[in-house]
Structures are given as structure tokens and as C-alpha cells.
Design a protein around this motif. Sequence first.
Motif, PDB file in Angstrom:
ATOM      1  N   GLU A   1      25.762   3.806   8.697  1.00  0.00           N
ATOM      2  CA  GLU A   1      26.608   4.070   7.385  1.00  0.00           C
ATOM      3  C   GLU A   1      26.148   3.305   6.297  1.00  0.00           C
ATOM      4  OE1 GLU A   1      30.215   2.062   8.865  1.00  0.00           O
ATOM      5  OE2 GLU A   1      30.761   3.691  10.224  1.00  0.00           O
ATOM      6  N   TRP A   2      25.506   2.345   6.419  1.00  0.00           N
ATOM      7  CA  TRP A   2      24.782   1.826   5.282  1.00  0.00           C
ATOM      8  C   TRP A   2      23.580   2.660   4.707  1.00  0.00           C
ATOM      9  CZ3 TRP A   2      20.362   0.119   3.054  1.00  0.00           C
ATOM     10  CH2 TRP A   2      20.400  -0.584   1.915  1.00  0.00           C
ATOM     11  N   LEU A   3      22.662   3.011   5.569  1.00  0.00           N
ATOM     12  CA  LEU A   3      21.723   3.978   5.200  1.00  0.00           C
ATOM     13  C   LEU A   3      22.154   5.156   4.692  1.00  0.00           C
ATOM     14  CD1 LEU A   3      19.253   3.336   8.570  1.00  0.00           C
ATOM     15  CD2 LEU A   3      18.926   2.564   5.904  1.00  0.00           C
ATOM     16  N   GLU A   4      23.373   5.629   4.949  1.00  0.00           N
ATOM     17  CA  GLU A   4      24.040   6.959   4.459  1.00  0.00           C
ATOM     18  C   GLU A   4      24.636   6.857   3.201  1.00  0.00           C
ATOM     19  OE1 GLU A   4      25.939   8.595   8.155  1.00  0.00           O
ATOM     20  OE2 GLU A   4      23.904   8.995   9.073  1.00  0.00           O
ATOM     21  N   ARG A   5      24.719   5.660   2.757  1.00  0.00           N
ATOM     22  CA  ARG A   5      25.747   5.418   1.440  1.00  0.00           C
ATOM     23  C   ARG A   5      25.093   6.491   0.407  1.00  0.00           C
ATOM     24  NH1 ARG A   5      25.392  -0.750  -0.199  1.00  0.00           N
ATOM     25  NH2 ARG A   5      23.907   0.440  -1.395  1.00  0.00           N
ATOM     26  N   PRO A   6      26.018   6.855  -0.412  1.00  0.00           N
ATOM     27  CA  PRO A   6      25.401   7.650  -1.715  1.00  0.00           C
ATOM     28  C   PRO A   6      24.625   6.826  -2.464  1.00  0.00           C
ATOM     29  CG  PRO A   6      28.115   7.822  -1.344  1.00  0.00           C
ATOM     30  CD  PRO A   6      27.606   6.918  -0.303  1.00  0.00           C
ATOM     31  N   GLY A   7      23.751   7.425  -2.927  1.00  0.00           N
ATOM     32  CA  GLY A   7      22.864   6.720  -3.879  1.00  0.00           C
ATOM     33  C   GLY A   7      21.667   6.520  -3.390  1.00  0.00           C
TER      34      GLY A   7
ATOM     35  N   ARG B   1       0.927  -1.342  -0.022  1.00  0.00           N
ATOM     36  CA  ARG B   1      -0.118  -0.042  -0.110  1.00  0.00           C
ATOM     37  C   ARG B   1       0.921   1.181   0.094  1.00  0.00           C
ATOM     38  NH1 ARG B   1      -3.026  -2.416   4.756  1.00  0.00           N
ATOM     39  NH2 ARG B   1      -2.225  -0.693   5.650  1.00  0.00           N
ATOM     40  N   ARG B   2       2.021   1.158   0.575  1.00  0.00           N
ATOM     41  CA  ARG B   2       2.898   2.542   0.495  1.00  0.00           C
ATOM     42  C   ARG B   2       4.391   2.113  -0.071  1.00  0.00           C
ATOM     43  NH1 ARG B   2       3.747   4.540   6.303  1.00  0.00           N
ATOM     44  NH2 ARG B   2       4.869   6.032   4.981  1.00  0.00           N
ATOM     45  N   ASP B   3       4.762   3.353  -0.373  1.00  0.00           N
ATOM     46  CA  ASP B   3       6.200   3.308  -1.127  1.00  0.00           C
ATOM     47  C   ASP B   3       6.999   3.445   0.457  1.00  0.00           C
ATOM     48  OD1 ASP B   3       5.758   2.791  -3.622  1.00  0.00           O
ATOM     49  OD2 ASP B   3       5.360   5.062  -3.801  1.00  0.00           O
ATOM     50  N   PHE B   4       8.221   2.418   0.162  1.00  0.00           N
ATOM     51  CA  PHE B   4       9.263   2.343   1.410  1.00  0.00           C
ATOM     52  C   PHE B   4      10.566   2.512   0.640  1.00  0.00           C
ATOM     53  CE2 PHE B   4       5.815   0.449   3.583  1.00  0.00           C
ATOM     54  CZ  PHE B   4       5.723   1.228   4.797  1.00  0.00           C
ATOM     55  N   ASP B   5      11.513   3.212   1.219  1.00  0.00           N
ATOM     56  CA  ASP B   5      12.840   3.097   0.532  1.00  0.00           C
ATOM     57  C   ASP B   5      13.507   2.065   1.027  1.00  0.00           C
ATOM     58  OD1 ASP B   5      12.563   5.840  -0.817  1.00  0.00           O
ATOM     59  OD2 ASP B   5      12.510   6.544   1.318  1.00  0.00           O
ATOM     60  N   VAL B   6      13.631   1.760   2.197  1.00  0.00           N
ATOM     61  CA  VAL B   6      14.083   0.438   2.849  1.00  0.00           C
ATOM     62  C   VAL B   6      13.223  -0.366   3.877  1.00  0.00           C
ATOM     63  CG1 VAL B   6      16.119   0.025   4.317  1.00  0.00           C
ATOM     64  CG2 VAL B   6      16.220   1.892   2.965  1.00  0.00           C
ATOM     65  N   VAL B   7      13.472  -1.701   3.675  1.00  0.00           N
ATOM     66  CA  VAL B   7      12.697  -2.626   4.709  1.00  0.00           C
ATOM     67  C   VAL B   7      13.765  -2.967   5.418  1.00  0.00           C
ATOM     68  CG1 VAL B   7      11.518  -4.569   4.966  1.00  0.00           C
ATOM     69  CG2 VAL B   7      10.979  -3.344   3.019  1.00  0.00           C
ATOM     70  N   LEU B   8      13.742  -2.901   6.887  1.00  0.00           N
ATOM     71  CA  LEU B   8      14.634  -3.441   7.588  1.00  0.00           C
ATOM     72  C   LEU B   8      14.027  -4.456   8.478  1.00  0.00           C
ATOM     73  CD1 LEU B   8      17.339  -3.162   9.361  1.00  0.00           C
ATOM     74  CD2 LEU B   8      16.286  -1.325  10.746  1.00  0.00           C
ATOM     75  N   SER B   9      14.471  -5.759   8.065  1.00  0.00           N
ATOM     76  CA  SER B   9      13.682  -6.959   8.368  1.00  0.00           C
ATOM     77  C   SER B   9      14.512  -8.063   8.722  1.00  0.00           C
ATOM     78  CB  SER B   9      12.667  -7.151   7.761  1.00  0.00           C
ATOM     79  OG  SER B   9      11.869  -8.321   8.035  1.00  0.00           O
ATOM     80  N   ASP B  10      13.858  -9.223   9.492  1.00  0.00           N
ATOM     81  CA  ASP B  10      14.604 -10.683   9.163  1.00  0.00           C
ATOM     82  C   ASP B  10      13.451 -11.462   8.739  1.00  0.00           C
ATOM     83  OD1 ASP B  10      13.040 -10.583  11.539  1.00  0.00           O
ATOM     84  OD2 ASP B  10      14.764 -11.778  12.943  1.00  0.00           O
ATOM     85  N   LEU B  11      12.309 -10.952   8.247  1.00  0.00           N
ATOM     86  CA  LEU B  11      11.270 -11.897   7.979  1.00  0.00           C
ATOM     87  C   LEU B  11      10.735 -11.514   6.533  1.00  0.00           C
ATOM     88  CD1 LEU B  11       9.082 -11.023  11.187  1.00  0.00           C
ATOM     89  CD2 LEU B  11      10.438 -13.208  10.579  1.00  0.00           C
ATOM     90  N   LEU B  12      10.217 -12.704   5.829  1.00  0.00           N
ATOM     91  CA  LEU B  12       9.548 -12.685   4.348  1.00  0.00           C
ATOM     92  C   LEU B  12       9.972 -11.453   3.483  1.00  0.00           C
ATOM     93  CD1 LEU B  12       6.011 -12.076   6.244  1.00  0.00           C
ATOM     94  CD2 LEU B  12       7.016 -14.354   5.257  1.00  0.00           C
ATOM     95  N   ILE B  13      11.250 -11.810   3.353  1.00  0.00           N
ATOM     96  CA  ILE B  13      11.888 -10.879   2.339  1.00  0.00           C
ATOM     97  C   ILE B  13      11.367 -10.791   0.941  1.00  0.00           C
ATOM     98  CG2 ILE B  13      14.386 -10.376   1.099  1.00  0.00           C
ATOM     99  CD1 ILE B  13      15.553 -11.614   3.607  1.00  0.00           C
ATOM    100  N   ARG B  14      11.311 -12.115   0.254  1.00  0.00           N
ATOM    101  CA  ARG B  14      10.730 -12.570  -0.707  1.00  0.00           C
ATOM    102  C   ARG B  14       9.167 -11.917  -1.329  1.00  0.00           C
ATOM    103  NH1 ARG B  14      13.586 -17.531  -1.391  1.00  0.00           N
ATOM    104  NH2 ARG B  14      15.279 -17.224  -2.731  1.00  0.00           N
ATOM    105  N   GLN B  15       8.402 -11.920  -0.042  1.00  0.00           N
ATOM    106  CA  GLN B  15       7.077 -11.659  -0.291  1.00  0.00           C
ATOM    107  C   GLN B  15       7.022 -10.149  -0.057  1.00  0.00           C
ATOM    108  OE1 GLN B  15       4.645 -13.358   3.009  1.00  0.00           O
ATOM    109  NE2 GLN B  15       2.781 -12.324   2.234  1.00  0.00           N
TER     110      GLN B  15
END
Length: 112
Positions: free
Chosen positions: A101-107, A42-56
Motif C-alpha cells: 500500500e505504501w509503495l503504491e501511493r500516488p506520487g 552508483r545506481r538510482d533507486f526510487d526506494v530503499v527498503l532497509s533497517d540499516l545505514l539510513i543516513r549513509q
Amino acid sequence: MRILLVEDAPDIREVFTVLLRVEGADVTATGSGREAAELASRRDFDVVLSDLLIRQILTTARGRTRVIVVTGYGEPYLTRARQAGAEVVFTKPVEWTRILEWLERPGLAASA
């Protein structure tokens, strides 16, 4: 940056939410994989921070969503997370600065 945080441990979910918001992120947090998949559809997210259901989550996500996995497990879970589409995998306990550091990466912010 819009982040979907999926963490089943309430205390970790709360701490990550607070820390991400302090860094200026718009955080939507849930402890449910099912709810996470619904939110991603339903919403746009730039990043998902998770350990669950990656493919889904990636299948139902709107737009280009990057996945960060934070897990308490080692192999073969680390490899499986990468194969499922995780861009980076951190093993608990993880230093908060490594995630930032990962979240602040260029791009990364440019895709937002």
C-alpha cells in the motif's frame, strides 16, 4: 520501480525480493550495509527498503531516494529511523499488504 533491499537476514531478504519482483519491481538485494551504500552511490533507486545505514545511504544516493525501514525493534529505534530520514517505519512482523500500500501511493511511482 527500482528498489534497493538491504536485509541482513537471508530468509527475509529472499522472501521480500521474490514478493517485490512479483509486484513488478526491479530489486537489487544485499545483506551488507557497506555494499548498499556503494550500490546507492552508483545506481538510482526510487526506494530503499532497509533497517540499516539510513543516513549513509541517503548521503551517497543518486537522485531522490525514499527510505522504508522494516525493523524488529521498537523505541527509540523507530524515532531514530525517522530522524535519520526514513519516510515510513514498519515494525516486524509487518503485513506485506501494508508495504505494498505504501509503495503504491500516488506520487511515489511518479518520482521514478
